[in-house]
Design an enzyme around this catalytic site. Sequence first.
Site, short mmCIF file in Angstrom:
data_model
loop_
_atom_site.label_atom_id
_atom_site.label_comp_id
_atom_site.label_asym_id
_atom_site.label_seq_id
_atom_site.Cartn_x
_atom_site.Cartn_y
_atom_site.Cartn_z
N CYS A 35 -22.63 9.85 -20.36
CA CYS A 35 -24.08 9.70 -20.23
C CYS A 35 -24.59 10.27 -18.92
O CYS A 35 -25.07 9.52 -18.04
CB CYS A 35 -24.46 8.24 -20.39
N PRO A 90 1.19 25.44 -1.64
CA PRO A 90 0.38 25.90 -2.78
C PRO A 90 0.22 24.84 -3.85
O PRO A 90 1.14 24.05 -4.09
CB PRO A 90 1.20 27.07 -3.33
C1 LIG Z 1 -3.70 20.04 3.07
C2 LIG Z 1 -3.72 20.77 1.78
N1 LIG Z 1 -2.69 21.56 1.47
C3 LIG Z 1 -2.64 22.23 0.30
C4 LIG Z 1 -3.66 22.13 -0.62
C5 LIG Z 1 -3.54 22.89 -1.90
O1 LIG Z 1 -4.52 23.82 -2.07
P1 LIG Z 1 -4.54 24.78 -3.34
O2 LIG Z 1 -4.36 23.95 -4.53
O3 LIG Z 1 -5.83 25.47 -3.28
O4 LIG Z 1 -3.37 25.74 -3.16
C6 LIG Z 1 -4.77 21.34 -0.33
C7 LIG Z 1 -5.88 21.23 -1.30
O5 LIG Z 1 -6.85 20.60 -1.13
C8 LIG Z 1 -4.79 20.63 0.89
O6 LIG Z 1 -5.82 19.83 1.20
#
Ligand SMILES: Cc1ncc(COP(=O)(O)O)c(C=O)c1O
Length: 391
Positions: free
Chosen positions: A343, A276
């Site tokens: 800009c 997360p």
């Molecule tokens: C491989 C991977 N894991 C986890 C995340 C985290 O996602 P989020 O911030 O939506 O929980 C991302 C976000 O781009 C990701 O690319």
Amino acid sequence: MEYINNELCLGPLKKRLLPLCANYMRPIYVYDLDFISQRFNAMAKALSGVRLFYAVKANPNQQVLQHLKKIGAGADVVSLGEIKRAMESGFSAHDIVYSGVGKTRHEITEALKLGILQINVESLPELERIGAIARSLGKKAAVALRLNPDIDIKTHPYIATGLKDNKFGMELSLIPDLVACLTKYSDSLELVGFSLHLGSMMMEFSGYEEALRKLKPVFVEMQKKFPTLKRFDFGGGLGIFYDRLDLELEESLLRDYAKITKDILSDLNCELQAEPGRWLLAHCGALITEVQYIKKTSAKDFVIVDAGMNHLIRPSLYEAQHLIMPLKKTTETMKVDVVGPICESSDFFAKDITLGQVQEGDFVAIMDSGAYGYSMASQYNMQELPLEICI
Ligand SMILES: Cc1ncc(COP(=O)(O)O)c(C=O)c1O
């Protein structure tokens, strides 16, 4: 977010923001560490038994990382730069999973030398490259296969990652080739996991559920061939509301997400991992900026602030709508566009919004900027980067 004594306050402990502007020189990202703890603990509780690897890309601020490490997070990284930042902040190599479609030879070599817990592999040539480098180093690389189930989670196209026309992960039809490569490099590759990440800002979970159901039997079959397969990393992506602060509703969505995950995956003989980012950090940060001008035209009124799209690109890039609130409570309102100094006509934070009445020299907070704010900032137009303050 609420006003106490007419001053905007952040987080569960209602911390005042206005004092931070006493010696104001440039826009400030403020992060509330207690709020981060609250979010982390809520997620750890809902997903009990799942190891949480915080997605460093959301916010790689060193104090934020140190704090997350202290309260029990691992780190999900996508570059050697993020590996270094995570390790400087107290994470050990064994706390880190390493994703990303473009890992260079140098990055892979360094990750292997450091003994990173798990490399989430995004293509067959990458698997081949890791196998060859690990062999030359006399190491065994712990790899997880990031699979792309071709599923739509109904998010902005720029942050969808689980569709077959996205560059991320590998199609299930590639499994025989992956097995052949793992066998070819059986001395230097150890298959330890499956990984999945369908995209960001997931607010509804039917696609996620479908993806887990699709991958589960594949995992079971692969485990028969590779008994070392022992982890299922179901990624990040849980969304938040940007148009309101409703933590209860978000926690109830979190519980739905956790229930789906556990209902489907808990009878797999494996450890569960998640990555997360946004859900943990977004609400815990705000971008504070000073009003420079109120510019009135025959078409509309503009509030011009000293932060720009270079400091927070989400509105320009994803049409994201962040709440904007004056630091001092007002009774009057004004209908305006809030724009920056850059800009480009795409340099806006909000269009046609009703904002509390502000004037030159007042401060406003662009809310929910704790994730993908500073980490995506640039110095376009030779503007200075904002300050970051943890409270
Ligand atoms: C491989 C991977 N894991 C986890 C995340 C985290 O996602 P989020 O911030 O939506 O929980 C991302 C976000 O781009 C990701 O690319």
